[in-house]
Motif scaffolding. Structure first.
Motif, PDB file in Angstrom:
ATOM      1  N   GLU A  53       0.809  -1.231   0.000  1.00 52.66           N
ATOM      2  CA  GLU A  53       0.000   0.000   0.000  1.00 52.66           C
ATOM      3  C   GLU A  53       0.835   1.270   0.000  1.00 52.66           C
ATOM      4  O   GLU A  53       0.283   2.366  -0.106  1.00 52.66           O
ATOM      5  CB  GLU A  53      -0.971   0.017   1.185  1.00 52.66           C
ATOM      6  N   ASP A  54       2.149   1.143   0.098  1.00 53.22           N
ATOM      7  CA  ASP A  54       3.025   2.305  -0.033  1.00 53.22           C
ATOM      8  C   ASP A  54       3.348   2.599  -1.503  1.00 53.22           C
ATOM      9  O   ASP A  54       3.996   3.614  -1.800  1.00 53.22           O
ATOM     10  CB  ASP A  54       4.340   2.080   0.727  1.00 53.22           C
ATOM     11  N   THR A  55       2.920   1.720  -2.381  1.00 53.03           N
ATOM     12  CA  THR A  55       3.166   1.931  -3.807  1.00 53.03           C
ATOM     13  C   THR A  55       2.490   3.204  -4.276  1.00 53.03           C
ATOM     14  O   THR A  55       1.289   3.394  -4.093  1.00 53.03           O
ATOM     15  CB  THR A  55       2.641   0.737  -4.620  1.00 53.03           C
ATOM     16  N   ALA A  56       3.271   4.102  -4.868  1.00 55.11           N
ATOM     17  CA  ALA A  56       2.761   5.399  -5.308  1.00 55.11           C
ATOM     18  C   ALA A  56       3.881   6.170  -5.987  1.00 55.11           C
ATOM     19  O   ALA A  56       5.052   5.779  -5.921  1.00 55.11           O
ATOM     20  CB  ALA A  56       2.235   6.198  -4.113  1.00 55.11           C
ATOM     21  N   VAL A  57       3.504   7.276  -6.599  1.00 54.50           N
ATOM     22  CA  VAL A  57       4.490   8.268  -7.013  1.00 54.50           C
ATOM     23  C   VAL A  57       4.675   9.224  -5.840  1.00 54.50           C
ATOM     24  O   VAL A  57       3.692   9.751  -5.308  1.00 54.50           O
ATOM     25  CB  VAL A  57       4.039   9.035  -8.267  1.00 54.50           C
ATOM     26  N   TYR A  58       5.924   9.413  -5.443  1.00 63.53           N
ATOM     27  CA  TYR A  58       6.232  10.263  -4.297  1.00 63.53           C
ATOM     28  C   TYR A  58       6.738  11.615  -4.799  1.00 63.53           C
ATOM     29  O   TYR A  58       7.656  11.676  -5.630  1.00 63.53           O
ATOM     30  CB  TYR A  58       7.284   9.588  -3.413  1.00 63.53           C
ATOM     31  N   TYR A  59       6.124  12.669  -4.262  1.00 61.94           N
ATOM     32  CA  TYR A  59       6.439  14.029  -4.672  1.00 61.94           C
ATOM     33  C   TYR A  59       7.029  14.818  -3.509  1.00 61.94           C
ATOM     34  O   TYR A  59       6.483  14.809  -2.399  1.00 61.94           O
ATOM     35  CB  TYR A  59       5.174  14.754  -5.150  1.00 61.94           C
ATOM     36  N   CYS A  60       8.086  15.526  -3.791  1.00 63.52           N
ATOM     37  CA  CYS A  60       8.673  16.448  -2.834  1.00 63.52           C
ATOM     38  C   CYS A  60       7.992  17.804  -2.990  1.00 63.52           C
ATOM     39  O   CYS A  60       7.634  18.196  -4.107  1.00 63.52           O
ATOM     40  CB  CYS A  60      10.172  16.565  -3.132  1.00 63.52           C
ATOM     41  N   PHE A  61       7.797  18.509  -1.877  1.00 67.00           N
ATOM     42  CA  PHE A  61       7.233  19.847  -1.962  1.00 67.00           C
ATOM     43  C   PHE A  61       7.989  20.794  -1.037  1.00 67.00           C
ATOM     44  O   PHE A  61       8.629  20.377  -0.074  1.00 67.00           O
ATOM     45  CB  PHE A  61       5.745  19.847  -1.583  1.00 67.00           C
ATOM     46  N   ALA A  62       7.878  22.078  -1.355  1.00 61.46           N
ATOM     47  CA  ALA A  62       8.424  23.129  -0.497  1.00 61.46           C
ATOM     48  C   ALA A  62       7.434  24.288  -0.498  1.00 61.46           C
ATOM     49  O   ALA A  62       7.017  24.742  -1.567  1.00 61.46           O
ATOM     50  CB  ALA A  62       9.787  23.595  -0.999  1.00 61.46           C
ATOM     51  N   ARG A  63       7.052  24.728   0.676  1.00 54.60           N
ATOM     52  CA  ARG A  63       6.109  25.841   0.795  1.00 54.60           C
ATOM     53  C   ARG A  63       6.860  27.066   1.296  1.00 54.60           C
ATOM     54  O   ARG A  63       7.575  26.999   2.286  1.00 54.60           O
ATOM     55  CB  ARG A  63       4.976  25.481   1.738  1.00 54.60           C
ATOM     56  N   SER A  64       6.673  28.173   0.609  1.00 53.65           N
ATOM     57  CA  SER A  64       7.447  29.380   0.888  1.00 53.65           C
ATOM     58  C   SER A  64       7.154  29.928   2.282  1.00 53.65           C
ATOM     59  O   SER A  64       6.079  29.675   2.841  1.00 53.65           O
ATOM     60  CB  SER A  64       7.156  30.454  -0.154  1.00 53.65           C
ATOM     61  N   PRO A  65       8.102  30.686   2.842  1.00 51.00           N
ATOM     62  CA  PRO A  65       7.884  31.280   4.161  1.00 51.00           C
ATOM     63  C   PRO A  65       6.628  32.142   4.227  1.00 51.00           C
ATOM     64  O   PRO A  65       5.991  32.221   5.275  1.00 51.00           O
ATOM     65  CB  PRO A  65       9.151  32.110   4.386  1.00 51.00           C
ATOM     66  N   SER A  66       6.259  32.771   3.117  1.00 46.58           N
ATOM     67  CA  SER A  66       5.051  33.599   3.084  1.00 46.58           C
ATOM     68  C   SER A  66       3.784  32.763   2.988  1.00 46.58           C
ATOM     69  O   SER A  66       2.681  33.289   3.122  1.00 46.58           O
ATOM     70  CB  SER A  66       5.107  34.531   1.872  1.00 46.58           C
ATOM     71  N   ASN A  67       3.938  31.477   2.728  1.00 50.14           N
ATOM     72  CA  ASN A  67       2.809  30.552   2.526  1.00 50.14           C
ATOM     73  C   ASN A  67       2.048  30.837   1.238  1.00 50.14           C
ATOM     74  O   ASN A  67       0.950  30.321   1.036  1.00 50.14           O
ATOM     75  CB  ASN A  67       1.849  30.590   3.714  1.00 50.14           C
ATOM     76  N   LYS A  68       2.628  31.659   0.354  1.00 49.12           N
ATOM     77  CA  LYS A  68       1.936  32.018  -0.882  1.00 49.12           C
ATOM     78  C   LYS A  68       2.253  31.066  -2.030  1.00 49.12           C
ATOM     79  O   LYS A  68       1.505  30.983  -2.998  1.00 49.12           O
ATOM     80  CB  LYS A  68       2.302  33.438  -1.288  1.00 49.12           C
ATOM     81  N   HIS A  69       3.382  30.364  -1.939  1.00 48.33           N
ATOM     82  CA  HIS A  69       3.809  29.529  -3.055  1.00 48.33           C
ATOM     83  C   HIS A  69       4.159  28.136  -2.568  1.00 48.33           C
ATOM     84  O   HIS A  69       4.813  27.974  -1.529  1.00 48.33           O
ATOM     85  CB  HIS A  69       5.037  30.145  -3.740  1.00 48.33           C
ATOM     86  N   THR A  70       3.723  27.149  -3.341  1.00 47.47           N
ATOM     87  CA  THR A  70       4.123  25.777  -3.087  1.00 47.47           C
ATOM     88  C   THR A  70       4.780  25.234  -4.337  1.00 47.47           C
ATOM     89  O   THR A  70       4.212  25.313  -5.435  1.00 47.47           O
ATOM     90  CB  THR A  70       2.924  24.899  -2.717  1.00 47.47           C
ATOM     91  N   PHE A  71       5.971  24.716  -4.168  1.00 47.10           N
ATOM     92  CA  PHE A  71       6.739  24.174  -5.282  1.00 47.10           C
ATOM     93  C   PHE A  71       6.717  22.650  -5.203  1.00 47.10           C
ATOM     94  O   PHE A  71       6.764  22.083  -4.106  1.00 47.10           O
ATOM     95  CB  PHE A  71       8.176  24.693  -5.227  1.00 47.10           C
TER      96      PHE A  71
END
Length: 120
Positions: free
Chosen positions: A91-109
């Motif tokens: 059940e851990d099978t998946a595509v794993y994505y890394c993310f980073a959310r900006s200090p302002s909380n306005k942008h998620t990469f």
């Protein structure tokens, strides 16, 4: 802008381990909340693990607690994030994505993802 590139995915047997890495460029990750989501076929993307913006707290979804560990490289920019995954289950099978959310909380990469397949 932050560019994120994941690596370390692959095929592993149930009970096995993998270590995912997420390398960031374009900007330091200091002050960003960073972590991992995953998406299995036919399912919505779900949270897996993350560091708080301060880096002082870590969070995990219940189903991976005790099996997965998130970490970051060294001091300074801390521009690489890892996810150590042990005792893997199908059940851990998946595509794993890394993310980073900006200090302002306005942008998620987001990165483009890395496939993890747990199968016998």
């Amino acid at each position: 802008q932050v560019q994120l590139v994941e690596s370390g995915g692959g095929l592993v047997h149930p009970g096995g381990s993998l270590r995912l890495s997420c390398a960031a460029s374009g900007r330091t990750l200091s002050g960003h909340a960073v972590g991992w989501f995953r998406q299995a076929p036919g399912k919505e993307r779900e949270f897996v693990a993350a560091y708080s913006r301060s880096g002082g707290y870590t969070y995990y979804r219940d189903s991976v607690k005790g099996r997965f560990t998130i970490s970051r490289d060294g001091a300074g920019a801390k521009n690489t994030v890892h996810l150590q995954m042990n005792s893997l289950k199908s059940e851990d099978t998946a595509v794993y994505y890394c993310f980073a959310r900006s200090p302002s909380n306005k942008h998620t990469f987001w990165g483009r993802g890395t496939q993890v397949t747990v199968s016998s």
